[in-house]
Design a protein around this motif. Sequence first.
Motif, PDB file in Angstrom:
ATOM      1  N   THR A   1     -30.498  43.280  86.503  1.00  0.00           N
ATOM      2  CA  THR A   1     -30.263  43.239  87.943  1.00  0.00           C
ATOM      3  C   THR A   1     -30.888  44.405  88.711  1.00  0.00           C
ATOM      4  OG1 THR A   1     -28.151  44.385  87.613  1.00  0.00           O
ATOM      5  CG2 THR A   1     -28.117  41.961  87.647  1.00  0.00           C
ATOM      6  N   GLU A   2     -30.849  45.613  88.152  1.00  0.00           N
ATOM      7  CA  GLU A   2     -31.242  46.792  88.905  1.00  0.00           C
ATOM      8  C   GLU A   2     -32.556  47.411  88.439  1.00  0.00           C
ATOM      9  OE1 GLU A   2     -28.079  49.631  89.136  1.00  0.00           O
ATOM     10  OE2 GLU A   2     -26.521  48.080  89.230  1.00  0.00           O
ATOM     11  N   LEU A   3     -32.744  47.528  87.143  1.00  0.00           N
ATOM     12  CA  LEU A   3     -33.921  48.196  86.602  1.00  0.00           C
ATOM     13  C   LEU A   3     -34.755  47.202  85.811  1.00  0.00           C
ATOM     14  CD1 LEU A   3     -32.305  51.595  85.507  1.00  0.00           C
ATOM     15  CD2 LEU A   3     -33.562  51.082  87.608  1.00  0.00           C
ATOM     16  N   GLN A   4     -35.166  46.163  86.471  1.00  0.00           N
ATOM     17  CA  GLN A   4     -35.966  45.140  85.817  1.00  0.00           C
ATOM     18  C   GLN A   4     -37.313  45.720  85.392  1.00  0.00           C
ATOM     19  OE1 GLN A   4     -36.275  41.822  88.468  1.00  0.00           O
ATOM     20  NE2 GLN A   4     -34.080  41.439  88.518  1.00  0.00           N
TER      21      GLN A   4
ATOM     22  N   GLU B   1     -38.071  36.704  41.823  1.00  0.00           N
ATOM     23  CA  GLU B   1     -39.527  36.787  41.760  1.00  0.00           C
ATOM     24  C   GLU B   1     -40.092  36.713  43.161  1.00  0.00           C
ATOM     25  OE1 GLU B   1     -41.171  33.914  39.205  1.00  0.00           O
ATOM     26  OE2 GLU B   1     -40.153  34.632  37.406  1.00  0.00           O
ATOM     27  N   TYR B   2     -41.027  37.598  43.444  1.00  0.00           N
ATOM     28  CA  TYR B   2     -41.636  37.624  44.772  1.00  0.00           C
ATOM     29  C   TYR B   2     -43.069  38.082  44.628  1.00  0.00           C
ATOM     30  CZ  TYR B   2     -42.628  38.884  49.580  1.00  0.00           C
ATOM     31  OH  TYR B   2     -43.187  38.980  50.821  1.00  0.00           O
ATOM     32  N   ALA B   3     -43.980  37.286  45.148  1.00  0.00           N
ATOM     33  CA  ALA B   3     -45.404  37.578  44.967  1.00  0.00           C
ATOM     34  C   ALA B   3     -46.048  38.139  46.217  1.00  0.00           C
ATOM     35  CB  ALA B   3     -46.145  36.311  44.535  1.00  0.00           C
ATOM     36  N   GLY B   4     -45.264  38.474  47.230  1.00  0.00           N
ATOM     37  CA  GLY B   4     -45.843  38.964  48.480  1.00  0.00           C
ATOM     38  C   GLY B   4     -46.525  40.300  48.287  1.00  0.00           C
ATOM     39  N   GLU B   5     -47.609  40.519  49.022  1.00  0.00           N
ATOM     40  CA  GLU B   5     -48.331  41.771  48.925  1.00  0.00           C
ATOM     41  C   GLU B   5     -47.935  42.755  50.013  1.00  0.00           C
ATOM     42  OE1 GLU B   5     -52.449  40.853  48.921  1.00  0.00           O
ATOM     43  OE2 GLU B   5     -52.433  40.106  46.866  1.00  0.00           O
ATOM     44  N   ALA B   6     -47.238  42.266  51.025  1.00  0.00           N
ATOM     45  CA  ALA B   6     -46.807  43.130  52.118  1.00  0.00           C
ATOM     46  C   ALA B   6     -45.523  42.562  52.673  1.00  0.00           C
ATOM     47  CB  ALA B   6     -47.879  43.194  53.201  1.00  0.00           C
ATOM     48  N   PRO B   7     -44.715  43.375  53.370  1.00  0.00           N
ATOM     49  CA  PRO B   7     -43.477  42.854  53.930  1.00  0.00           C
ATOM     50  C   PRO B   7     -43.746  41.642  54.799  1.00  0.00           C
ATOM     51  CG  PRO B   7     -43.616  45.231  54.197  1.00  0.00           C
ATOM     52  CD  PRO B   7     -44.954  44.774  53.698  1.00  0.00           C
ATOM     53  N   PRO B   8     -43.021  40.519  54.577  1.00  0.00           N
ATOM     54  CA  PRO B   8     -43.231  39.327  55.413  1.00  0.00           C
ATOM     55  C   PRO B   8     -42.965  39.639  56.872  1.00  0.00           C
ATOM     56  CG  PRO B   8     -41.862  38.832  53.497  1.00  0.00           C
ATOM     57  CD  PRO B   8     -42.007  40.318  53.555  1.00  0.00           C
ATOM     58  N   SER B   9     -43.586  38.866  57.720  1.00  0.00           N
ATOM     59  CA  SER B   9     -43.442  39.077  59.161  1.00  0.00           C
ATOM     60  C   SER B   9     -42.016  38.811  59.601  1.00  0.00           C
ATOM     61  CB  SER B   9     -44.392  38.144  59.917  1.00  0.00           C
ATOM     62  OG  SER B   9     -44.181  38.241  61.295  1.00  0.00           O
ATOM     63  N   GLN B  10     -41.542  39.558  60.569  1.00  0.00           N
ATOM     64  CA  GLN B  10     -40.227  39.315  61.142  1.00  0.00           C
ATOM     65  C   GLN B  10     -40.294  38.055  62.012  1.00  0.00           C
ATOM     66  OE1 GLN B  10     -37.542  41.225  60.560  1.00  0.00           O
ATOM     67  NE2 GLN B  10     -38.614  42.613  59.216  1.00  0.00           N
ATOM     68  N   THR B  11     -39.563  37.112  62.173  1.00  0.00           N
ATOM     69  CA  THR B  11     -39.540  35.665  62.776  1.00  0.00           C
ATOM     70  C   THR B  11     -38.615  35.129  64.220  1.00  0.00           C
ATOM     71  OG1 THR B  11     -37.500  35.442  62.208  1.00  0.00           O
ATOM     72  CG2 THR B  11     -37.263  35.003  62.426  1.00  0.00           C
ATOM     73  N   GLU B  12     -38.902  35.216  65.040  1.00  0.00           N
ATOM     74  CA  GLU B  12     -38.255  34.321  65.954  1.00  0.00           C
ATOM     75  C   GLU B  12     -37.252  34.916  66.856  1.00  0.00           C
ATOM     76  OE1 GLU B  12     -36.850  34.429  63.086  1.00  0.00           O
ATOM     77  OE2 GLU B  12     -36.982  34.333  63.402  1.00  0.00           O
ATOM     78  N   GLN B  13     -36.894  36.092  66.982  1.00  0.00           N
ATOM     79  CA  GLN B  13     -36.008  36.631  67.984  1.00  0.00           C
ATOM     80  C   GLN B  13     -36.768  37.600  68.859  1.00  0.00           C
ATOM     81  OE1 GLN B  13     -32.864  38.452  65.829  1.00  0.00           O
ATOM     82  NE2 GLN B  13     -31.568  36.651  65.900  1.00  0.00           N
ATOM     83  N   ALA B  14     -36.330  37.715  70.063  1.00  0.00           N
ATOM     84  CA  ALA B  14     -36.922  38.679  70.985  1.00  0.00           C
ATOM     85  C   ALA B  14     -35.821  39.467  71.643  1.00  0.00           C
ATOM     86  CB  ALA B  14     -37.755  37.982  72.048  1.00  0.00           C
ATOM     87  N   GLU B  15     -36.082  40.727  71.944  1.00  0.00           N
ATOM     88  CA  GLU B  15     -35.094  41.567  72.607  1.00  0.00           C
ATOM     89  C   GLU B  15     -34.749  40.955  73.955  1.00  0.00           C
ATOM     90  OE1 GLU B  15     -32.552  44.075  72.235  1.00  0.00           O
ATOM     91  OE2 GLU B  15     -34.187  44.992  71.162  1.00  0.00           O
ATOM     92  N   PRO B  16     -33.474  40.673  74.236  1.00  0.00           N
ATOM     93  CA  PRO B  16     -33.132  40.032  75.497  1.00  0.00           C
ATOM     94  C   PRO B  16     -33.443  40.912  76.690  1.00  0.00           C
ATOM     95  CG  PRO B  16     -31.160  40.793  74.360  1.00  0.00           C
ATOM     96  CD  PRO B  16     -32.310  40.958  73.407  1.00  0.00           C
ATOM     97  N   ALA B  17     -33.938  40.286  77.724  1.00  0.00           N
ATOM     98  CA  ALA B  17     -34.126  40.881  79.048  1.00  0.00           C
ATOM     99  C   ALA B  17     -35.184  41.966  79.113  1.00  0.00           C
ATOM    100  CB  ALA B  17     -32.797  41.439  79.573  1.00  0.00           C
ATOM    101  N   GLU B  18     -35.924  42.217  78.027  1.00  0.00           N
ATOM    102  CA  GLU B  18     -37.002  43.185  78.135  1.00  0.00           C
ATOM    103  C   GLU B  18     -38.180  42.535  78.832  1.00  0.00           C
ATOM    104  OE1 GLU B  18     -38.302  45.335  74.828  1.00  0.00           O
ATOM    105  OE2 GLU B  18     -36.310  45.862  74.130  1.00  0.00           O
ATOM    106  N   GLN B  19     -38.725  43.203  79.817  1.00  0.00           N
ATOM    107  CA  GLN B  19     -39.830  42.650  80.574  1.00  0.00           C
ATOM    108  C   GLN B  19     -40.974  43.652  80.621  1.00  0.00           C
ATOM    109  OE1 GLN B  19     -38.387  41.625  84.406  1.00  0.00           O
ATOM    110  NE2 GLN B  19     -36.785  40.266  83.642  1.00  0.00           N
ATOM    111  N   ALA B  20     -42.178  43.131  80.590  1.00  0.00           N
ATOM    112  CA  ALA B  20     -43.352  44.007  80.662  1.00  0.00           C
ATOM    113  C   ALA B  20     -43.619  44.393  82.098  1.00  0.00           C
ATOM    114  CB  ALA B  20     -44.575  43.291  80.080  1.00  0.00           C
TER     115      ALA B  20
END
Length: 327
Positions: free
Chosen positions: A82-85, A236-255
Amino acid sequence: MPEGAVLAVPLEAVLLDLAATDATGCLVLRDQEGEEAQIFLRDGQIYSVNVPGRRVLLGVRLMSRGALTPEALGEALEIQRTELQGWRLGELLVHLGYVDQPIVEEFVVEHLRDALTDLMGWPLDAWKFRKDKKTRQDVAPPLTVETLLTDVRERAVTWQQIVARVGGPESVPALTEGSGDDAAALGPNEWALLCKIDGERTIADLALECGFTLFEAGQVVSRLIDAGVVAVDPCEYAGEAPPSQTEQAEPAEQAEPAEPAEDNVALEPQDQVGVELVLPLVPAEPEVAEPEVAEPEVAEPEVAPDPEQERRARRAESERRRVEQAE
């Protein structure tokens, strides 16, 4: 995996070139599926990285560590709405005095490392640099490209060591009998994750609930194993790097709205127009008249006899027979 193999893409050279020219703007990356990511630089240093998919939530992280109450988080989000968008949640929490700045800086820097690690594993299809395009900076200062690239290399090696120790993201930690010798020396991250271990949640589940990246959660579980309070049956895990984080976004953060930019300066290789999908033409088949089918003759329905007439006929027949017998 050999050290540095995660950087087997042209992104490293692009970032080093931008750093060498003290570039300010946004590097836009696109993968083979059309997903786009952004790396923001100021004077050749990186201060923000946005990758599609789930993002670790700062509010969840701070609450799981006991550094922020749900009431304070709710109030901060309402002020942001509301105030500091346009304010980042981290800088707003510091501005309101709810959280100390070093705690938020730790989260912001970890997010930069995690997001850039994800991008180093992208199958890049095209990229372009938009000069002077900006976004709002969080509380952490910008980091040099060389520092972040070194962190990514070390992170890839460390992740393999974590996987060898605790298994992959689907491994399930369980509490051991007794408290362990070093339980009293555990830090806030260790206690936050330890309180959620129930023998059913995976490392990926615990990372999400605590607001940690998978890399952080793996490190914490490894330290808990060293302390003797947790045991893991590695999957067992064959990944070479940490898997990508998926599907949530910080609420109300605006560029922050982008400032008027000069003409975009494109770097090689240029974005190329994707191949247009052309479907083969299939000639229409000639219409074939359906053969006429003669309608079957329908017999007229039989009319059912009148019950009263039947009764009269039976009585007449009975009377006739009685008369004949009487004669």
